[in-house]
Design an enzyme around this catalytic site. Structure first.
Site, short mmCIF file in Angstrom:
data_model
loop_
_atom_site.label_atom_id
_atom_site.label_comp_id
_atom_site.label_asym_id
_atom_site.label_seq_id
_atom_site.Cartn_x
_atom_site.Cartn_y
_atom_site.Cartn_z
N TRP A 48 0.80 -1.23 -0.06
CA TRP A 48 -0.12 -0.08 -0.01
C TRP A 48 0.80 1.36 -0.11
O TRP A 48 0.39 2.39 -0.76
CB TRP A 48 -0.94 0.04 1.33
N ASP A 98 -2.14 6.59 6.17
CA ASP A 98 -3.00 5.70 5.65
C ASP A 98 -3.42 4.79 6.99
O ASP A 98 -2.56 3.89 7.31
CB ASP A 98 -2.44 4.66 4.45
N LYS A 153 -12.31 -2.25 6.14
CA LYS A 153 -11.67 -3.16 6.99
C LYS A 153 -12.24 -2.92 8.46
O LYS A 153 -12.48 -4.02 9.06
CB LYS A 153 -10.11 -2.64 7.12
C1 LIG Z 1 -7.32 -2.11 1.78
C2 LIG Z 1 -6.12 -1.25 1.60
C3 LIG Z 1 -5.81 -0.03 0.92
C4 LIG Z 1 -6.63 0.00 -0.52
O1 LIG Z 1 -8.17 0.18 -0.15
P1 LIG Z 1 -9.34 0.72 -1.33
O2 LIG Z 1 -10.39 1.18 -0.51
O3 LIG Z 1 -9.59 -0.92 -1.93
O4 LIG Z 1 -8.60 1.57 -2.27
C5 LIG Z 1 -5.12 0.97 1.32
N1 LIG Z 1 -4.32 0.86 2.23
C6 LIG Z 1 -4.51 0.18 3.15
C7 LIG Z 1 -3.70 -0.04 4.39
C8 LIG Z 1 -5.39 -1.17 3.28
O5 LIG Z 1 -5.53 -2.12 4.18
#
Ligand SMILES: *Cc1c(COP(=O)(O)O)cnc(C)c1O
Length: 361
Positions: A103, A172, A196
């Site tokens: 990511w 993030d 998540k």
């Molecule tokens: C799943 C995830 C993403 C991507 O998320 P999307 O909503 O599918 O774009 C980005 N960063 C992390 C840490 C993730 O676990």
């Protein structure tokens, strides 16, 4: 209804049953209005209240200071990979990134379109099995921000604490938001896709310090400017109503659990049970270095890939689902976000012992 399985999926992921049951009812008839939640105008009094309550509860749970805006955006967490540098790095300004996995890698690629990006740390050589310690990297003086991914969903690593730097942090938090307390005032931007730890896919939370709303270059399109959404309380266009509603219910559930401190304690206990099972045997090997271990995603291997396939299949047969690791590292992964129940982990640990006995290496 069939028996609910224990769902170890990394995302979309397990949600509290009481939230799902309430959502099922509200989709058909929202609070006895005679209209289903996903049929009503996003500007109706009812939905405006849903969105305002979700924001208020998020602010309360995360203790978000007054000088921060909360945005509910679409495009997934992945759209923030470009929106952040697009809005913050006009004129090819500089930013520092920590590369701790897939990511962050994707975020670095997008950031390079807009700015001068310095990657100050990478654990790629060791399959991203750790995050850096403070002092292991240098943040360049002229960087606008230091970017990192607090929990690396795929590799099962997590920053134990925020990096210590005088620079503004951008983070993030897609896979560990609201799993533990965070000092929001250290950040310029925190973002997280909801699917998540917060709700269904479709909404991305962005928490942004107000002064940053005015840094966006002239040539950025309206929909991609943070200020557009901040000025209209995330109602510049139709927001993802259903996702915001469910997230709001998850936030209320989180308050009923005692808030973020209480859920952190719970999360640590759940993760410890699984790490203990891994550490007690030579059969199971954790992917992450001990000091970098995640309390949300636990990635581990068995002695051979063949045994891993068998393990995942036999686990699924007794209602332990979604244990397959990400295709980039293979093996197994147990994702145990806030709503994942403790008895699911007890059942997995018991299964691990039995499987090891029945399938010697
Ligand atoms: C799943 C995830 C993403 C991507 O998320 P999307 O909503 O599918 O774009 C980005 N960063 C992390 C840490 C993730 O676990």
């Amino acid at each position: 209804m069939g028996d609910r399985v224990f769902n170890f999926s990394p995302g979309p992921a397990t949600l509290p049953l009481e939230v799902l049951e309430k959502a099922g009812k509200d989709v058909v008839d929202f609070q006895d209005t005679g209209i289903g939640l996903i049929e009503m105008s996003h500007r109706s009094k009812e939905f405006m209240t849903v969105a305002a309550d979700a924001e208020a509860n998020l602010r309360e749970l995360m203790n978000i200071p007054q000088n921060y805006k909360v945005l509910f955006l679409q495009g997934g967490a992945s759209s923030q990979f470009f929106m952040i540098p697009m809005n913050l790095l006009g004129d090819k300004k500089k930013a520092t990134y920590l590369d701790t996995g897939t990511w962050s890698n994707k975020a670095i690629k997008e950031a390079r379109i807009f700015g001068d990006i310095d990657v100050a740390f990478s654990s790629e050589d060791s399959s991203f099995n750790r995050v850096p310690e403070d002092g292991e990297y240098t943040v360049s003086e002229d960087s606008e921000y230091l970017y990192y991914v607090s929990n690396n969903t795929i590799y099962g690593t997590q920053f134990p604490t925020a990096p210590s730097t005088s620079k503004m942090l951008v983070c993030d938090m897609s896979s560990d938001i609201l799993s533990r307390p965070v000092d929001v005032s250290r950040y310029g931007i925190i973002f997280a896709g909801a699917q998540k730890n917060l709700g269904p896919a479709g909404v991305t939370i962005v928490i942004i310090r107000e002064d940053l709303l005015d840094t966006t270059p002239e040539n950025v399109p309206t929909m991609l400017r943070y200020k557009t959404h901040a000025d209209k309380d995330s109602m510049f266009n139709t927001p993802p109503c259903f996702s915001i509603y469910v997230m709001g219910e998850v936030l209320k559930w989180l308050k009923r659990q005692g808030g973020v401190e209480a859920i952190e304690k719970h999360n640590k206990e759940k993760a410890a049970m699984l790490y203990e099972a891994i550490d007690q045997s030579d059969y199971y090997r954790g992917h992450a270095e001990t000091a970098s271990r995640s309390i949300m995603n636990i990635s581990f291997n068995l002695p051979t890939p063949e045994l891993e396939v068998k393990f995942i299949a036999e686990a699924a047969a007794i209602g332990l689902n979604g244990l397959k690791g990400h295709r980039s590292i293979g093996g197994c992964r147990a994702s145990i976000y806030n709503a994942f129940p403790r008895n699911g982990i007890e059942k997995l640990v018991a299964f691990m012992r039995v499987f090891e006995t029945n399938n010697p290496a």
